[in-house]
Design a protein around this motif. Sequence first.
Motif, PDB file in Angstrom:
ATOM      1  N   ASP A 119       0.861  -1.183   0.000  1.00 21.66           N
ATOM      2  CA  ASP A 119       0.000   0.000   0.000  1.00 21.66           C
ATOM      3  C   ASP A 119       0.905   1.243   0.000  1.00 21.66           C
ATOM      4  O   ASP A 119       1.423   1.651   1.046  1.00 21.66           O
ATOM      5  CB  ASP A 119      -0.888  -0.055   1.253  1.00 21.66           C
ATOM      6  CG  ASP A 119      -1.870   1.102   1.324  1.00 21.66           C
ATOM      7  OD1 ASP A 119      -1.674   2.103   0.611  1.00 21.66           O
ATOM      8  OD2 ASP A 119      -2.836   0.990   2.106  1.00 21.66           O
ATOM      9  N   GLY A 120       1.090   1.800  -1.183  1.00 18.73           N
ATOM     10  CA  GLY A 120       2.004   2.930  -1.351  1.00 18.73           C
ATOM     11  C   GLY A 120       1.636   4.121  -0.480  1.00 18.73           C
ATOM     12  O   GLY A 120       2.509   4.754   0.112  1.00 18.73           O
ATOM     13  N   ALA A 121       0.338   4.419  -0.380  1.00 16.27           N
ATOM     14  CA  ALA A 121      -0.094   5.591   0.386  1.00 16.27           C
ATOM     15  C   ALA A 121       0.186   5.389   1.877  1.00 16.27           C
ATOM     16  O   ALA A 121       0.636   6.305   2.571  1.00 16.27           O
ATOM     17  CB  ALA A 121      -1.574   5.849   0.153  1.00 16.27           C
ATOM     18  N   PHE A 122      -0.057   4.178   2.345  1.00 16.42           N
ATOM     19  CA  PHE A 122       0.181   3.856   3.756  1.00 16.42           C
ATOM     20  C   PHE A 122       1.670   4.022   4.078  1.00 16.42           C
ATOM     21  O   PHE A 122       2.050   4.631   5.078  1.00 16.42           O
ATOM     22  CB  PHE A 122      -0.277   2.424   4.032  1.00 16.42           C
ATOM     23  CG  PHE A 122      -0.051   1.961   5.436  1.00 16.42           C
ATOM     24  CD1 PHE A 122      -0.826   2.453   6.474  1.00 16.42           C
ATOM     25  CD2 PHE A 122       0.941   1.039   5.724  1.00 16.42           C
ATOM     26  CE1 PHE A 122      -0.607   2.029   7.781  1.00 16.42           C
ATOM     27  CE2 PHE A 122       1.169   0.614   7.030  1.00 16.42           C
ATOM     28  CZ  PHE A 122       0.386   1.109   8.054  1.00 16.42           C
ATOM     29  N   SER A 123       2.516   3.499   3.194  1.00 16.41           N
ATOM     30  CA  SER A 123       3.962   3.588   3.372  1.00 16.41           C
ATOM     31  C   SER A 123       4.404   5.051   3.383  1.00 16.41           C
ATOM     32  O   SER A 123       5.162   5.499   4.250  1.00 16.41           O
ATOM     33  CB  SER A 123       4.652   2.823   2.237  1.00 16.41           C
ATOM     34  OG  SER A 123       6.007   3.114   2.194  1.00 16.41           O
ATOM     35  N   HIS A 124       3.903   5.800   2.412  1.00 12.75           N
ATOM     36  CA  HIS A 124       4.254   7.197   2.268  1.00 12.75           C
ATOM     37  C   HIS A 124       3.917   7.991   3.534  1.00 12.75           C
ATOM     38  O   HIS A 124       4.710   8.779   4.035  1.00 12.75           O
ATOM     39  CB  HIS A 124       3.511   7.770   1.061  1.00 12.75           C
ATOM     40  CG  HIS A 124       3.913   9.167   0.747  1.00 12.75           C
ATOM     41  ND1 HIS A 124       5.059   9.460   0.057  1.00 12.75           N
ATOM     42  CD2 HIS A 124       3.339  10.341   1.050  1.00 12.75           C
ATOM     43  CE1 HIS A 124       5.170  10.764  -0.044  1.00 12.75           C
ATOM     44  NE2 HIS A 124       4.140  11.326   0.544  1.00 12.75           N
ATOM     45  N   ASN A 125       2.731   7.703   4.064  1.00  2.82           N
ATOM     46  CA  ASN A 125       2.266   8.359   5.276  1.00  2.82           C
ATOM     47  C   ASN A 125       3.166   8.085   6.470  1.00  2.82           C
ATOM     48  O   ASN A 125       3.448   8.973   7.258  1.00  2.82           O
ATOM     49  CB  ASN A 125       0.879   7.815   5.623  1.00  2.82           C
ATOM     50  CG  ASN A 125      -0.156   8.858   5.424  1.00  2.82           C
ATOM     51  OD1 ASN A 125       0.024   9.986   5.868  1.00  2.82           O
ATOM     52  ND2 ASN A 125      -1.232   8.499   4.749  1.00  2.82           N
ATOM     53  N   LEU A 126       3.574   6.826   6.592  1.00  2.00           N
ATOM     54  CA  LEU A 126       4.416   6.440   7.731  1.00  2.00           C
ATOM     55  C   LEU A 126       5.789   7.078   7.655  1.00  2.00           C
ATOM     56  O   LEU A 126       6.403   7.386   8.668  1.00  2.00           O
ATOM     57  CB  LEU A 126       4.614   4.927   7.736  1.00  2.00           C
ATOM     58  CG  LEU A 126       3.707   4.083   8.589  1.00  2.00           C
ATOM     59  CD1 LEU A 126       4.198   2.651   8.579  1.00  2.00           C
ATOM     60  CD2 LEU A 126       3.670   4.597  10.008  1.00  2.00           C
ATOM     61  N   LEU A 127       6.279   7.241   6.420  1.00  2.00           N
ATOM     62  CA  LEU A 127       7.637   7.752   6.240  1.00  2.00           C
ATOM     63  C   LEU A 127       7.688   9.270   6.167  1.00  2.00           C
ATOM     64  O   LEU A 127       8.774   9.844   6.300  1.00  2.00           O
ATOM     65  CB  LEU A 127       8.246   7.186   4.948  1.00  2.00           C
ATOM     66  CG  LEU A 127       8.473   5.682   4.910  1.00  2.00           C
ATOM     67  CD1 LEU A 127       9.017   5.272   3.562  1.00  2.00           C
ATOM     68  CD2 LEU A 127       9.432   5.253   6.011  1.00  2.00           C
ATOM     69  N   SER A 128       6.537   9.900   5.968  1.00  2.00           N
ATOM     70  CA  SER A 128       6.522  11.339   5.765  1.00  2.00           C
ATOM     71  C   SER A 128       7.200  12.076   6.921  1.00  2.00           C
ATOM     72  O   SER A 128       6.829  11.900   8.084  1.00  2.00           O
ATOM     73  CB  SER A 128       5.071  11.812   5.633  1.00  2.00           C
ATOM     74  OG  SER A 128       5.043  13.201   5.825  1.00  2.00           O
ATOM     75  N   PRO A 129       8.194  12.898   6.613  1.00  3.31           N
ATOM     76  CA  PRO A 129       8.885  13.629   7.688  1.00  3.31           C
ATOM     77  C   PRO A 129       7.916  14.512   8.467  1.00  3.31           C
ATOM     78  O   PRO A 129       8.135  14.798   9.636  1.00  3.31           O
ATOM     79  CB  PRO A 129       9.911  14.481   6.942  1.00  3.31           C
ATOM     80  CG  PRO A 129       9.948  14.011   5.536  1.00  3.31           C
ATOM     81  CD  PRO A 129       8.684  13.250   5.280  1.00  3.31           C
ATOM     82  N   LYS A 130       6.827  14.923   7.813  1.00  3.46           N
ATOM     83  CA  LYS A 130       5.853  15.803   8.484  1.00  3.46           C
ATOM     84  C   LYS A 130       5.116  15.075   9.599  1.00  3.46           C
ATOM     85  O   LYS A 130       4.620  15.699  10.525  1.00  3.46           O
ATOM     86  CB  LYS A 130       4.838  16.323   7.470  1.00  3.46           C
ATOM     87  CG  LYS A 130       5.369  17.465   6.642  1.00  3.46           C
ATOM     88  CD  LYS A 130       4.296  18.017   5.725  1.00  3.46           C
ATOM     89  CE  LYS A 130       4.749  17.967   4.285  1.00  3.46           C
ATOM     90  NZ  LYS A 130       3.854  17.354   3.347  1.00  3.46           N
ATOM     91  N   LYS A 131       5.013  13.763   9.496  1.00  3.38           N
ATOM     92  CA  LYS A 131       4.222  13.007  10.478  1.00  3.38           C
ATOM     93  C   LYS A 131       4.992  12.740  11.766  1.00  3.38           C
ATOM     94  O   LYS A 131       4.399  12.454  12.794  1.00  3.38           O
ATOM     95  CB  LYS A 131       3.745  11.676   9.862  1.00  3.38           C
ATOM     96  CG  LYS A 131       2.853  11.830   8.649  1.00  3.38           C
ATOM     97  CD  LYS A 131       1.409  12.107   9.065  1.00  3.38           C
ATOM     98  CE  LYS A 131       0.604  12.804   8.012  1.00  3.38           C
ATOM     99  NZ  LYS A 131       0.245  12.076   6.835  1.00  3.38           N
TER     100      LYS A 131
END
Length: 242
Positions: A119-131
């Motif tokens: 799940d690309g979006a899930f991965s992206h969310n977890l890795l996002s420096p903003k999060k």
Amino acid sequence: MGEKMRLDKLLSNMGLGSRKEMNDALRYGWVKVNGVVMKYGKEKVDVETDEILYEGKPVKYQKYATLIMNKPQGVISATDDHRHQTVVDLLEEPWCNMNLFPVGRLDIDTEGLLILTNDGAFSHNLLSPKKHVPKTYYAKIDKPVDEKDIEIFASGATLEDDYLCKPAELKVIDVNESGISEIELVIYEGKFHQVKRMFESVDKNVIYLKRVKMGGLDLDPELMLGEYRELTEAEMDLLKMK
Ligand code: URA
């Protein structure tokens, strides 16, 4: 009504085998859709409403899969590599057919909690420096770790390339008679070799490193090195927590 998908693609994506193997299975008559034997992989099915049986067993469509693994040393966090075994090589069927990839990286010699998903979006969310998803590491350090290190990490360690780290929480668990320290460190970012470089910035070396927590999700103590299992929805939510 749900999404329409080619039958061979759906069967393969659900981890039952390669597209070629699925087309063979279809030719052998192993697949039924709504009670009718289907012979051709190019037929489109409705992923939600059509009832699909593979060798008599229902195939439930699941768009994404997310696993938690206890990564062992000696394997790299990648999907393929010409020199080393990867975390994806450790996966058995059906997971090895599901195009899973690691969310972020642990070094080859780092153990512990690694998430794999398709799940690309899930991965992206977890890795996002903003999060700022916190990552907790347990480590052994070659020298005594002291109050000064705790203060430096709390205000932001400066790495060798002058990168100023975000404040991190360092806890000393034990320092043994040889001066080797056991510590726990929470960081809120994920720069290349970050934990090792943070300790190098205070003239110390990481001699063992294990990720034990990501967001609110602990590494499952039931998982031996190299083992993995699917995450529940509730655990996926925990992962995103601060
Ligand atoms: N920091 C490191 O130095 N290595 C890892 O594998 C993870 C964090």
